[in-house]
Write a protein that holds these residues in place. Structure first.
Motif, mmCIF file in Angstrom:
data_model
loop_
_atom_site.group_PDB
_atom_site.id
_atom_site.type_symbol
_atom_site.label_atom_id
_atom_site.label_comp_id
_atom_site.label_asym_id
_atom_site.label_seq_id
_atom_site.Cartn_x
_atom_site.Cartn_y
_atom_site.Cartn_z
ATOM 1 N N ILE A 140 0.840 -1.211 0.000
ATOM 2 C CA ILE A 140 0.000 0.000 0.000
ATOM 3 C C ILE A 140 0.873 1.258 0.000
ATOM 4 C CG2 ILE A 140 -1.474 1.413 1.532
ATOM 5 C CD1 ILE A 140 -3.208 -0.479 0.136
ATOM 6 N N VAL A 141 1.856 1.305 0.880
ATOM 7 C CA VAL A 141 2.707 2.497 0.988
ATOM 8 C C VAL A 141 3.481 2.723 -0.305
ATOM 9 C CG1 VAL A 141 4.728 3.455 2.171
ATOM 10 C CG2 VAL A 141 2.881 2.460 3.509
ATOM 11 N N ARG A 142 4.062 1.667 -0.844
ATOM 12 C CA ARG A 142 4.860 1.834 -2.065
ATOM 13 C C ARG A 142 3.987 2.172 -3.269
ATOM 14 N NH1 ARG A 142 10.182 -1.519 -2.468
ATOM 15 N NH2 ARG A 142 10.938 -1.336 -0.348
ATOM 16 N N GLN A 145 4.813 3.511 -7.022
ATOM 17 C CA GLN A 145 5.402 2.395 -7.743
ATOM 18 C C GLN A 145 4.315 1.534 -8.374
ATOM 19 O OE1 GLN A 145 8.057 1.108 -4.292
ATOM 20 N NE2 GLN A 145 9.258 0.515 -6.068
ATOM 21 N N THR A 146 4.661 0.881 -9.475
ATOM 22 C CA THR A 146 3.745 -0.094 -10.063
ATOM 23 C C THR A 146 3.864 -1.393 -9.272
ATOM 24 O OG1 THR A 146 5.379 -1.022 -11.584
ATOM 25 C CG2 THR A 146 4.124 0.897 -12.362
ATOM 26 N N LEU A 147 2.865 -2.248 -9.411
ATOM 27 C CA LEU A 147 2.908 -3.536 -8.706
ATOM 28 C C LEU A 147 4.077 -4.383 -9.216
ATOM 29 C CD1 LEU A 147 -0.884 -4.425 -8.384
ATOM 30 C CD2 LEU A 147 0.610 -3.262 -6.762
ATOM 31 N N ARG A 148 4.403 -4.262 -10.495
ATOM 32 C CA ARG A 148 5.536 -5.002 -11.044
ATOM 33 C C ARG A 148 6.850 -4.530 -10.402
ATOM 34 N NH1 ARG A 148 5.523 -8.352 -14.794
ATOM 35 N NH2 ARG A 148 3.589 -7.675 -15.730
ATOM 36 N N GLN A 170 9.364 -6.809 -8.100
ATOM 37 C CA GLN A 170 10.795 -6.975 -8.381
ATOM 38 C C GLN A 170 11.648 -6.558 -7.190
ATOM 39 O OE1 GLN A 170 11.080 -4.671 -11.980
ATOM 40 N NE2 GLN A 170 10.468 -6.396 -13.283
ATOM 41 N N GLU A 171 11.335 -5.406 -6.583
ATOM 42 C CA GLU A 171 12.140 -4.914 -5.468
ATOM 43 C C GLU A 171 12.028 -5.798 -4.238
ATOM 44 O OE1 GLU A 171 11.614 -0.759 -4.616
ATOM 45 O OE2 GLU A 171 12.106 -0.181 -6.669
ATOM 46 N N LEU A 172 10.841 -6.356 -3.999
ATOM 47 C CA LEU A 172 10.647 -7.229 -2.833
ATOM 48 C C LEU A 172 10.995 -8.682 -3.142
ATOM 49 C CD1 LEU A 172 7.234 -5.906 -1.408
ATOM 50 C CD2 LEU A 172 9.554 -5.300 -0.682
ATOM 51 N N GLU A 173 11.286 -8.947 -4.429
ATOM 52 C CA GLU A 173 11.563 -10.319 -4.859
ATOM 53 C C GLU A 173 10.432 -11.254 -4.437
ATOM 54 O OE1 GLU A 173 15.470 -11.411 -3.539
ATOM 55 O OE2 GLU A 173 16.409 -9.723 -4.554
ATOM 56 N N VAL A 196 1.865 -10.014 -4.683
ATOM 57 C CA VAL A 196 1.773 -8.561 -4.466
ATOM 58 C C VAL A 196 0.362 -8.078 -4.777
ATOM 59 C CG1 VAL A 196 2.596 -6.312 -5.294
ATOM 60 C CG2 VAL A 196 4.237 -8.137 -4.816
ATOM 61 N N LYS A 197 -0.210 -8.547 -5.895
ATOM 62 C CA LYS A 197 -1.575 -8.140 -6.265
ATOM 63 C C LYS A 197 -2.583 -8.560 -5.206
ATOM 64 C CE LYS A 197 -1.087 -8.117 -11.295
ATOM 65 N NZ LYS A 197 -1.473 -8.779 -12.561
#
Length: 195
Positions: free
Chosen positions: A151-153, A159-162, A166-169, A175-176
Motif C-alpha cells: 500500500i505504501v509503495r 510504484q507499479t505492482l511489477r 521486483q524490489e521485494l523479490e 503482491v496483487k
C-alpha cells in the motif's frame, strides 16, 4: 525468493538503524538512503513542479530524517511508514511555501490572487486533509507487513505492482493479492468508524 523477516526483528533493526543515523554514523545514513532514496525521489518527482526542485526536496527530506532520527519509535510506525509520512509532509509544506511566495509576489505586482476570498478556509481544509491522512495511515499501520508495504509503495511511493514485486523479490500475484486484501481491510475499517 525473499526470506520473510519477523516484524519484531525488523522493528529492532530499524530502531538500530535510526539510532545510528541520529549519531551521525555514515554507514547508517548511507543504509537509510539506499533503502528509501528511490522511493522518496519518486514521490518528489511526482509532486514537485521541476526535477531540480524534486532533487532539492530529496536532499531536504534526508536532512530532516537525520535531524529527527532520535524521535523514531518503531512502536508507533514502521520505518517505511514514518519515512513516507515525513516525506509527504515535507513536500506538502514545500509546495505551500512556493504557493505563498507566488501569491505574495502577485500581490506585490498589483494583481489580485486567483483564489481571492477563499484563503480563510484554506488552513481549515489543510487541517482536515492532514487529519484524514493521519487517520488513514493509522489504519495502514495495522495491516500485516506485506500488505502495508505494498500500500505504501503503490499509493505513496507511486510504484507499479511489477516494480514492487521486483524490489521485494515476491511473485507479482502475491503482491496483487496483498494489495487487494489490504484495500478490503481498509474499506472495512473505514466503514466501522462512526460517521
Amino acid at each position: 525468493m525473499r526470506v520473510a523477516v519477523d516484524p519484531q526483528t525488523q522493528a529492532e533493526r530499524d530502531l538500530e538503524l535510526m539510532t545510528g543515523v541520529a549519531r551521525g554514523d555514515e554507514a547508517s545514513i548511507s543504509t537509510l538512503y539506499d533503502r528509501f532514496g528511490a522511493l522518496v525521489y519518486r514521490m518528489a518527482v511526482q509532486t514537485m513542479p521541476t526535477r531540480e526542485e524534486a532533487e532539492d526536496a530529496v536532499q531536504e527530506v534526508f536532512i530532516r530524517l537525520w535531524r529527527t532520527a532520535e524521535k523514531y519509535d518503531p512502536q508507533k510506525a514502521a520505518l517505511i511508514t514514518w519515512v513516507m509520512l515525513l516525506t509527504r509532509r515535507h513536500l506538502v509544506d514545500k509546495l505551500r511555501r512556493t504557493r505563498a511566495r507566488v501569491r505574495t509576489s502577485t500581490l506585490d505586482d498589483g494583481f489580485a490572487p486567483r483564489d481571492q476570498g477563499t484563503g480563510a478556509s484554506e488552513p481549515l481544509a489543510d487541517a482536515q486533509e492532514r487529519e484524514k491522512f493521519d487517520s488513514l495511515m493509522k489504519k495502514v499501520e495495522q495491516l500485516p507487513d506485506l500488505q502495508r508495504t505494498v500500500i505504501v509503495r503503490a499509493y505513496l511511493g507511486g510504484q507499479t505492482l511489477r516494480q514492487i514485486s521486483q524490489e521485494l523479490e515476491t511473485p507479482l500475484g502475491t503482491v496483487k493479492s496483498a494489495l487487494s486484501r489490504a484495500l478490503v481491510r481498509l474499506r472495512e475499517r473505514s466503514a466501522e468508524e462512526p460517521s
